[in-house]
Enzyme design. Structure first.
Site, PDB file in Angstrom:
ATOM      1  N   ASN A 426       7.517  14.328   2.989  1.00 56.32           N
ATOM      2  CA  ASN A 426       6.898  14.121   4.292  1.00 56.32           C
ATOM      3  C   ASN A 426       5.625  13.289   4.136  1.00 56.32           C
ATOM      4  OD1 ASN A 426       6.239  14.985   7.279  1.00 56.32           O
ATOM      5  ND2 ASN A 426       4.386  15.389   6.111  1.00 56.32           N
ATOM      6  N   GLU A 427       5.643  12.057   4.640  1.00 57.08           N
ATOM      7  CA  GLU A 427       4.458  11.192   4.822  1.00 57.08           C
ATOM      8  C   GLU A 427       3.775  10.758   3.540  1.00 57.08           C
ATOM      9  OE1 GLU A 427       1.840  12.927   7.763  1.00 57.08           O
ATOM     10  OE2 GLU A 427       3.282  12.628   9.388  1.00 57.08           O
ATOM     11  N   ASP A 428       4.442  10.861   2.397  1.00 53.76           N
ATOM     12  CA  ASP A 428       3.794  10.416   1.159  1.00 53.76           C
ATOM     13  C   ASP A 428       3.683   8.899   1.085  1.00 53.76           C
ATOM     14  OD1 ASP A 428       3.658  13.064   0.614  1.00 53.76           O
ATOM     15  OD2 ASP A 428       4.891  13.020  -1.181  1.00 53.76           O
TER      16      ASP A 428
END
Length: 863
Positions: A426-428
């Site tokens: 998620n969102e890295d």
């Protein structure tokens, strides 16, 4: 002889590791458990879910804890063969050293792993099991320091110590949850005795494109003595459809080919049945293992089109608009979530017409109970691997742990037909963008080189995890991240999925602007709201703190700049009342309006085959992990906010939508009268039905001041195209009432203007299928005096609600004990609203609406 299992759930004690006397040991409620729950049960801490008590328990995070159990040696199985006794830990949170009778038998540093230890040679008649849990926070800080020479630990939301620790990342706190660093045996512990056993049984099968056959392999993994024959079988409703006996190889693996003609398939709810077969492996009388599996052909369609590259799901040949929610862990203390509670959450998904649940990457690989419910109910699952909002390391021991974690959890979950996609994190990649970390997607295709860059986690997301998925679940879809699209910027709306946070965060766009903010798949967006009053008064029990902006209310909301953002959205759209009841209602209506604008405008872009501009919308978020105000549309106690109902109405199988032209009203020299002057609107119908259907669409213009019908504008039979959007009117101009009042050449006289709602009703025969109401914006410019709302009981569980003049956002107060068929709805004259209500006497209801004379009123039933 048959396998036996003994759960070690009772008789445990625990203490802080630096305790020394017998009095320091305290009883454990039952295992599984976590230290906060046991301290609370022993009256050693205040409830962290209440008031400011989270602050008073943060010391727990920096302590080590010991859990101890005593058990007798199990009775030996009646057999001449060698008996194996295993100790199984389904989950240890997180840095755990396990000793049996003083012998170290296990060290673990990963919360997401299960462990099986052969203790046959270590058993005494009386046995002592001890598990020491080191502080994950302190160990995390040590790991950051140890590896800082080889990796820069960038992190969002929390302190950096979470990044090298394989533990639920939300335990470090998030912008919707508390800092509660748990420790303990968070999943069951038990003993098993056996001579031989079935470790697992699974399939690698693919449904043919024409859906007429299912082919692949069935596997079983056997452990224990000898190479005994394994019987593999498949049955449907108790009737055998396939069976084969085979021998396991030297590694304990048994395999057989499988081919089924005309299989009964598993579908998402509303598209077909949720058929599941029983898959079984048997070892004579020694052991058997079975599970329910489903066959479905699942595809992620990414094709070039006029908008860029599509991103939507096709299940068994049906294109499915994936409207739904994102999921965070349902509790800050995971060990207390029951299977029944998971099932109740998933029933809400179906009740809300939500077809997809996205399990977010900062929590856990969720419990089987959640997926069993999704399988049974027909809910599609998007599961992130457990990485979120950070630049994660790739040193060898870390990657080894990650690989074991991925394989274990894929093996545990691969038989669930509900899971249709795994995403790497998620969102890295947003962290990569923010800190300008190395990322040459097109130019550098060598995975080994990625390990030497400032963004080494690319190796994990684009090489290691897809490789493991392909090996463990070869027909599963893998997506490198959420959001992600072919290596392009994560905000690129033409490819992949996006997280649309320019509402609330970022540019703080108005919710009326959602039509400009779509993407090929919107996998996150949201708007905050307060929960219902009962939840507020539970989480803040000091009456003097029960007002908006109090110290405890501010502390409870973990979102950055929460108060200024929330009040901006409220004040831009509504006349602000700042008492608790009124302000709670206003925040809830803002959230519901955001959901309505977003889901109906983005679902409109579902379009038609070959032109699916938007393939799905997942709100952030469905649920909470503690009682709080957040983006959740259902609170911690499963009490639904009005936004839940707004989503449900927008995601009906057939839904009608209206949109007026958007005009800014507070930007510089903008003209706030334009929303009143402009009479253009759009009208459409969107369908998920597999066939075209005739519907009757009626549009009326109704005076907000008087309730008078100004214009019966449309009453036509429309063919709603199958699984498509049917555009009916585009930029359609209407003139209601006195046309001079719409004449832009004349001075605008607000006192003479009669504002109106545009109300659409869609019917099949006499049945109302869907409605939508478009109001002039912003709503704060309108008068909602003298609405004359009336209630009539049609039965003890059926209420008829009507109004003499249009009403915005009528909300019944919910407590969780009752069930409403709708809430937070609008009313227009001439249309009775029928609400089914269970679990409360109708005369006990209280309600409010925008512009109501006081915070809430009791329902008064008319004869």
């Amino acid at each position: 002889m048959a396998l036996t299992r003994l759960k070690l759930e009772d008789g445990w004690t625990f203490r802080q590791s630096d305790g020394s006397s017998a009095e320091d040991w305290l009883p454990v409620r039952a295992v599984p458990s976590q230290v906060h729950l046991d301290l609370l049960a022993n009256d050693k801490i205040a409830d962290p879910m209440i008031d400011l008590n989270e602050l008073s328990v943060r010391w727990i995070a920096e302590k080590d804890w010991i859990y101890r159990a005593q058990f007798k040696k199990p009775t030996k199985l009646e057999t001449q063969e060698a008996v194996i006794t295993d100790l199984i830990f389904e989950g240890l949170d997180t840095f755990a050293t396990v000793r049996l009778n003083g012998n170290e038998i296990l060290k673990s540093d990963n919360m997401f792993l299960s462990h099986r230890v052969d203790i046959s040679s270590l058993l005494d008649n009386e046995n002592v099991l001890e598990i020491t849990f080191d502080s994950a926070m302190l160990r995390g800080r040590q790991l950051v320091e140890e590896h800082s020479h080889e990796h820069t630990f960038y992190v969002r939301q929390t302190e950096v110590s979470r990044v090298p620790v394989r533990k639920a990342q939300y335990n470090w706190g998030w912008d919707w949850g508390p800092i509660l660093m748990t420790a303990g045996p968070w999943r069951p512990v038990y003993l098993e005795q056996y001579v031989s056993r079935i470790d697992d049984v699974w399939t690698h099968c693919e449904v043919s494109e024409d859906l007429k056959a299912c082919s692949g392999h069935v596997f079983a993994k056997v452990a224990g003595a000898g190479s005994k024959p394994v019987t593999l079988s498949l049955s449907l409703n108790g009737t055998s459809v396939w069976e084969k006996e085979c021998l396991a190889d030297s590694d304990g693996l048994a395999a057989a080919d499988l081919h089924i003609e005309n299989p009964e398939l598993w579908y998402p709810f509303g598209y077909g049945s949720q058929t599941r077969y029983e898959l079984r492996a048997s070892l004579a009388s020694s052991d058997r293992k079975s599970k329910l599996i489903g066959f479905r052909r699942s595809e992620l369609i990414q094709e070039k089109d006029e908008f860029g590259k599509s991103f939507y799901f096709r299940i068994n040949g049906h294109d499915v608009f994936a409207g739904g929610s994102c999921w965070i862990p349902a509790d800050s203390f995971l060990s207390q979530i029951t299977a029944e509670r998971y099932y109740d959450w998933m029933k809400l998904m179906v009740e809300g017409n939500q077809h997809m649940l996205r399990i977010w990457g900062g929590g856990i690989y969720e419990d089987d109970a959640l997926f069993n419910a999704c399988d049974e109910l027909g809910i599609l699952v998007w599961h992130d691997f457990q990485f979120a909002c950070a630049s994660y390391p790739t040193y060898p021991s870390y990657l080894q742990s990650v690989e074991l974690e991925a394989r274990q959890n894929l093996r545990r979950l691969r038989s669930h037909p509900s899971i249709v996609i795994w995403a790497g994190n998620n969102e890295d990649y947003q962290v990569q963008e923010r800190y300008h970390l190395d990322y040459d997607y097109e130019g550098d295709k060598d995975p080994q080189s990625w390990l030497k860059t400032s963004f080494p986690a690319r190796y994990t997301y684009e090489y290691l995890l897809p490789k493991i998925v392909k090996e463990e679940d070869p027909f599963m879809v893998y997506h490198p991240s959420s959001p992600w699209g072919d290596g392009k910027p994560t905000t690129d709306a033409t490819v992949g999925d996006i997280h649309q946070w320019n509402i609330w965060h970022g540019a703080m766009n108005r919710y009326q602007e959602t039509y400009m903010l779509s993407g090929r798949f919107v996998s996150e967006f949201g708007m905050e709201a307060y929960p219902h009053l009962k939840t507020i008064r539970h989480m803040i029990q000091d009456p003097e703190q029960q007002y908006p902006g109090s110290m405890m209310m501010d502390f409870r909301n973990k979102a950055i700049d929460h108060e200024r953002r929330m009040v901006a959205y409220v004040a831009e759209n509504f006349q602000v009342k700042y008492d608790l009841e009124s302000y709670t209602h206003l925040t809830q209506v803002v959230q519901a309006e955001t959901m309505l604008f977003a889901y109906k405008s983005w679902r409109r872009e579902w379009g038609r085959p070959g032109a699916r501009k938007c393939g799905g919308v997942l709100v952030w978020q469905l649920n909470d992990c503690w009682p709080t105000m957040s983006w959740a549309v259902v609170d911690y106690f499963l009490i639904k906010k009005p936004a839940f109902y707004a989503i449900a109405n927008a995601l009906k199988p057939l839904a009608v939508g209206i949109a007026r032209t958007y005009h800014e009203w507070t930007a510089g020299h903008s003209d706030p009268t334009l929303p009143y002057r402009d009479t253009k609107f759009d009208l459409w119908v969107v369908s998920s039905r597999p066939e075209s259907v005739k519907v009757q669409v009626t549009v009326r213009l109704i005076s907000i001041r008087s309730g008078e019908i100004l214009d019966h504008h449309l009453n036509e039979e429309i063919t709603a195209q199958a699984n498509s959007t049917t555009e009916i009117l585009k930029d359609h101009i209407v003139v209601a009432g006195d046309p001079k009042l719409r004449d832009t050449a004349r001075p605008f006289d607000l006192a003479k203007y009669d504002p109106y709602v545009i109300h659409a009703v869609m019917k099949i025969g006499d049945e109302v299928i869907s409605t939508d109401t478009s109001w002039p914006q912003p709503l704060k410019y309108l008068s909602f005096a003298n609405r004359d709302v009336k209630f009539k009981a049609l039965s003890p569980t059926k209420l008829c609600v009507s109004a003499a003049r249009p009403v915005k956002g009528l909300v019944f107060q919910e407590t969780g004990a009752e069930k409403f068929s709708d809430n937070g709805f609008d009313l227009v004259p001439g249309e009775d609203k029928i609400v089914n209500i269970e679990g409360i006497r109708l005369e006990s209801l209280s309600y409010t609406y925008i512009g109501a004379p006081q915070g809430s009123m009791a329902v008064s039933l008319s004869a």
